[in-house]
Write an enzyme that holds these catalytic residues in place. Structure first.
Site, mmCIF file in Angstrom:
data_model
loop_
_atom_site.group_PDB
_atom_site.id
_atom_site.type_symbol
_atom_site.label_atom_id
_atom_site.label_comp_id
_atom_site.label_asym_id
_atom_site.label_seq_id
_atom_site.Cartn_x
_atom_site.Cartn_y
_atom_site.Cartn_z
ATOM 1 N N ALA A 1 -5.302 2.504 3.614
ATOM 2 C CA ALA A 1 -6.225 2.467 2.484
ATOM 3 C C ALA A 1 -5.440 1.917 1.297
ATOM 4 O O ALA A 1 -4.205 2.004 1.256
ATOM 5 C CB ALA A 1 -6.736 3.866 2.202
ATOM 6 N N GLY B 1 -4.937 4.255 7.055
ATOM 7 C CA GLY B 1 -6.297 3.789 7.357
ATOM 8 C C GLY B 1 -6.339 2.694 8.409
ATOM 9 O O GLY B 1 -7.361 2.508 9.072
ATOM 10 N N GLU C 1 -6.093 4.458 11.654
ATOM 11 C CA GLU C 1 -7.395 5.135 11.800
ATOM 12 C C GLU C 1 -8.486 4.147 12.202
ATOM 13 O O GLU C 1 -9.359 4.458 13.011
ATOM 14 C CB GLU C 1 -7.747 5.846 10.490
ATOM 15 C CG GLU C 1 -6.812 7.031 10.223
ATOM 16 C CD GLU C 1 -6.903 7.561 8.796
ATOM 17 O OE1 GLU C 1 -6.812 6.755 7.840
ATOM 18 O OE2 GLU C 1 -7.063 8.775 8.620
ATOM 19 N N GLU D 1 0.808 9.108 5.359
ATOM 20 C CA GLU D 1 0.194 9.684 4.151
ATOM 21 C C GLU D 1 0.985 10.798 3.493
ATOM 22 O O GLU D 1 1.017 10.902 2.260
ATOM 23 C CB GLU D 1 -1.218 10.200 4.475
ATOM 24 C CG GLU D 1 -2.267 9.118 4.657
ATOM 25 C CD GLU D 1 -2.381 8.605 6.091
ATOM 26 O OE1 GLU D 1 -1.491 8.917 6.914
ATOM 27 O OE2 GLU D 1 -3.356 7.907 6.391
HETATM 28 N N1 CAA Z 1 -2.332 -0.442 -0.331
HETATM 29 C C1 CAA Z 1 -2.220 -1.378 -1.281
HETATM 30 N N2 CAA Z 1 -1.320 -2.376 -1.241
HETATM 31 C C2 CAA Z 1 -0.515 -2.431 -0.163
HETATM 32 C C3 CAA Z 1 -0.567 -1.492 0.872
HETATM 33 C C4 CAA Z 1 -1.550 -0.461 0.774
HETATM 34 N N3 CAA Z 1 -1.725 0.453 1.725
HETATM 35 N N4 CAA Z 1 0.358 -1.803 1.795
HETATM 36 C C5 CAA Z 1 1.001 -2.896 1.344
HETATM 37 N N5 CAA Z 1 0.479 -3.280 0.143
HETATM 38 C C6 CAA Z 1 0.875 -4.405 -0.694
HETATM 39 C C7 CAA Z 1 2.184 -4.118 -1.388
HETATM 40 O O1 CAA Z 1 1.975 -3.355 -2.551
HETATM 41 C C8 CAA Z 1 2.675 -5.523 -1.661
HETATM 42 O O2 CAA Z 1 1.987 -6.026 -2.786
HETATM 43 P P1 CAA Z 1 2.808 -6.826 -3.956
HETATM 44 O O3 CAA Z 1 3.351 -8.041 -3.238
HETATM 45 O O4 CAA Z 1 1.739 -7.135 -4.957
HETATM 46 O O5 CAA Z 1 3.868 -5.907 -4.417
HETATM 47 C C9 CAA Z 1 2.194 -6.320 -0.462
HETATM 48 O O6 CAA Z 1 1.158 -5.526 0.126
HETATM 49 C C10 CAA Z 1 3.281 -6.519 0.575
HETATM 50 O O7 CAA Z 1 3.816 -5.254 0.893
HETATM 51 P P2 CAA Z 1 5.382 -4.914 0.850
HETATM 52 O O8 CAA Z 1 6.063 -5.769 -0.159
HETATM 53 O O9 CAA Z 1 5.526 -3.433 0.678
HETATM 54 O O10 CAA Z 1 5.811 -5.385 2.309
HETATM 55 P P3 CAA Z 1 7.036 -4.837 3.179
HETATM 56 O O11 CAA Z 1 7.178 -5.768 4.317
HETATM 57 O O12 CAA Z 1 8.220 -4.580 2.321
HETATM 58 O O13 CAA Z 1 6.528 -3.407 3.711
HETATM 59 C C11 CAA Z 1 4.933 -1.877 4.659
HETATM 60 C C12 CAA Z 1 5.434 -3.327 4.572
HETATM 61 C C13 CAA Z 1 5.988 -1.011 5.352
HETATM 62 C C14 CAA Z 1 3.651 -1.866 5.454
HETATM 63 C C15 CAA Z 1 4.717 -1.348 3.227
HETATM 64 O O14 CAA Z 1 3.883 -2.269 2.535
HETATM 65 C C16 CAA Z 1 4.033 -0.006 3.169
HETATM 66 O O15 CAA Z 1 4.670 1.005 3.392
HETATM 67 N N6 CAA Z 1 2.732 0.002 2.837
HETATM 68 C C17 CAA Z 1 1.991 1.223 2.657
HETATM 69 C C18 CAA Z 1 1.677 1.876 3.978
HETATM 70 C C19 CAA Z 1 0.973 3.190 3.759
HETATM 71 O O16 CAA Z 1 1.500 4.111 3.169
HETATM 72 N N7 CAA Z 1 -0.279 3.301 4.233
HETATM 73 C C20 CAA Z 1 -1.078 4.469 4.123
HETATM 74 C C21 CAA Z 1 -1.951 4.406 2.906
HETATM 75 S S1 CAA Z 1 -2.771 5.918 2.559
HETATM 76 C C22 CAA Z 1 -4.131 5.947 3.595
HETATM 77 O O17 CAA Z 1 -4.348 5.040 4.380
HETATM 78 C C23 CAA Z 1 -5.016 7.143 3.431
HETATM 79 C C24 CAA Z 1 -6.140 7.257 4.363
HETATM 80 O O18 CAA Z 1 -5.997 7.615 5.514
HETATM 81 C C25 CAA Z 1 -7.498 7.006 3.883
#
Ligand code: CAA
Length: 259
Positions: free
Chosen positions: A66, A111, A114, A134
């Site tokens: 998400a 998400g 999921e 999360e």
């Molecule tokens: N939401 C919003 N933006 C996201 C994102 C997310 N879940 N995942 C990645 N992005 C964005 C980053 O912010 C980044 O944007 P900018 O270039 O503007 O900074 C871009 O995508 C590229 O990401 P990274 O620079 O972080 O890429 P990376 O290769 O270094 O890392 C990754 C990749 C490990 C997937 C890392 O992006 C990450 O950890 N992302 C978040 C994963 C996460 O925590 N997901 C769970 C979200 S909570 C949820 O989903 C709740 C639910 O069940 C409803």
């Protein structure tokens, strides 16, 4: 209909939905969820579409979760609405009358994991990574991860993944039964289509009834599940496909379903 974050292609009875926000690793914000919701209605109502494949755009992510930026300032009430809406959209995938294959092409986190779990079958590329990270953000999975992951892989492994936020690769996901196949990224969509075509050579109504029986049966006790199965089994005998399938067998020829 044009969408900003979701693409829909249709070819030869197979629909391909691509979550298309590559700059945010295809993260699901409200807009994307709403578009997915609408596209699912199109797929459900299009009689030419027999199987749906869902994937992410680019080579890095299926869906990285998400949208964290969008969630960061949500009030508890807004968060509840967001969770309920995501759950509703994913439930629509699960209850779609057609089989849905997740072609997981990279990060399937939060998400994203999921979303893949709401699909009927998951195949993944070698570079794919699954996880529910999360708790590292101070939240819990909100789009049915706490419900579907234990149902799919058992409570011990599901709790381990959810409590640690660890990511696992495709081989590990295959070993624990989260996905059914690992393929090269370059072959992923072709493999998904191959699987779709195999299903399309069978009775679509029978597949749809089997899907309903499995889904409903997984949510109830065995005796109730058996009653549901017997009802769906009986329903098959009202269809032309049952007649054609059995006549074709006796005539030693391939069946022609869906006439
Ligand atoms: N939401 C919003 N933006 C996201 C994102 C997310 N879940 N995942 C990645 N992005 C964005 C980053 O912010 C980044 O944007 P900018 O270039 O503007 O900074 C871009 O995508 C590229 O990401 P990274 O620079 O972080 O890429 P990376 O290769 O270094 O890392 C990754 C990749 C490990 C997937 C890392 O992006 C990450 O950890 N992302 C978040 C994963 C996460 O925590 N997901 C769970 C979200 S909570 C949820 O989903 C709740 C639910 O069940 C409803």
């Amino acid at each position: 209909m044009d969408f900003n974050n979701v693409l829909l292609n249709k070819d030869d009875g197979i629909a391909l939905i691509i979550i298309n926000r590559p700059k945010a690793l295809n993260a699901l914000n409200y807009e994307t969820l709403k578009e997915l919701d609408s596209v699912l209605d199109i797929v459900e109502n299009d009689k030419e579409i027999k199987v749906l494949i869902i994937t992410g755009s680019g080579e890095k992510a299926f869906v990285a979760g998400a949208d964290i930026a969008e969630m960061s300032n949500m009030t508890p009430l807004e968060a509840k609405k967001f969770s309920l809406y995501g759950q509703k959209v994913f439930r629509k995938i699960e209850m779609l009358s057609k089989p849905v294959i997740a072609a997981v092409n990279g990060f399937a986190l939060g998400g994203g994991c999921e979303l893949s779990m709401a699909c009927d079958i998951r195949i993944a590329s070698k570079n794919a990574k699954f996880g529910q990270p999360e708790v590292g953000l101070g939240i819990i999975p909100g789009f049915s991860g706490t419900q579907r992951l234990p149902r799919l892989i058992g409570t011990s492994k599901a709790k381990e993944l959810i409590f640690t936020g660890d990511m696992i690769n495709s081989d590990e996901a295959y070993k624990i039964g989260l996905i059914s196949k690992v393929v090269e990224l370059s072959d992923l969509i072709e493999e998904a289509k191959k699987l779709a075509k195999k299903m399309m050579s069978k009775s679509q109504i029978a597949i749809s009834l089997a899907k309903e029986a499995i889904n409903k049966g997984m949510e109830t006790d065995l005796d109730t599940g058996n009653t549901i199965e017997a009802e769906k089994f009986s329903l098959c005998f009202t269809t032309d496909d049952q007649k054609e399938g059995m006549i074709a067998f006796s005539e030693k020829r391939a069946p022609k379903f869906g006439k």
